[in-house]
Design a protein around this motif. Structure first.
Motif: not given
Length: 217
Positions: A149-161
């Motif tokens: 969709m031409d979205l640039t994904i810069s990063g990933l995010m997580v909230i661990p259990p």
């Protein structure tokens, strides 16, 4: 703990892991915090903040930005599709891209605006049903869908259990990022930000350790 002491602990964790100074940036999570505490951090020179809700940010940050230059604001909480345009006008980064319908809304709005903030895909590494985020097995396909969709994904995010060892989740997030050519990792909060800094985080999100307990809504 203070803003300065949190930053010092991040710096020490980076050094212990052989990472360069400044490799992990500190997001001061200002959600539900009294304005005087937020302004104290601004006066101290901090400029990177995180909010969970579009509406709260809209009531707080436009005025603060007129008085303090150089503020960078990240949306950390879930983004409702009907608030996409408002969010794009407020935030420099959205860390909670978590579903195809939101990606489609963002892609359409970004195309009209001609500008896209940093986008992070939220990964639900614990596969917790009550928590937002794509599950790990679907992460690669979702990232590719966003890119189509031409979205640039810069990063990933997580909230661990809360009840699990965070290192396992940080390591999983890093593996997903590596195989998808993604450089930014948002992981680590008040209880585990030093561990996250040692394990490759480029952003750590710390609220209560800086500001104290949040105001009750």
């Amino acid at each position: 703990m203070t803003l300065a002491s949190v930053q010092s602990r991040i710096d020490a964790a980076l050094a212990a892991a052989g990472r360069s100074a400044g490799a992990a940036r500190l997001i001061a999570v200002s959600k539900q915090q009294p304005l005087d505490r937020v302004e104290a951090a601004l006066i101290a020179g901090h400029r990177l903040f995180g909010e969970n809700r579009v509406q709260e940010a809209a009531g707080k940050w436009p005025d603060l930005r007129t008085r303090y230059s150089g503020v960078e604001l990240h949306l950390l909480g879930p983004l409702q599709s009907n608030k996409v345009n408002q969010a794009l006008g407020l935030f420099d980064a959205i860390q909670s891209l978590d579903r195809p319908s939101l990606a489609q809304k963002l892609a359409s709005a970004v195309q009209k605006r001609g500008h896209c903030p940093m986008l992070f895909v939220q990964v639900n590494t614990g596969e917790e049903p009550q928590k937002s985020g794509v599950i790990p097995d679907n992460a690669d396909a979702f990232i590719q869908q966003c890119r189509s969709m031409d979205l640039t994904i810069s990063g990933l995010m997580v909230i661990p259990p809360l009840d699990e060892e965070p290192t396992l989740h940080f390591a999983l997030l890093a593996k997903i990022a590596e195989r998808n050519g993604i450089g930014e990792l948002s992981m680590g909060m008040s209880a585990d930000f030093e561990t996250a800094a040692r394990m490759g985080a480029t952003y750590v999100r710390v609220g209560s350790a800086i500001f104290g307990d949040r105001a009750q809504s």
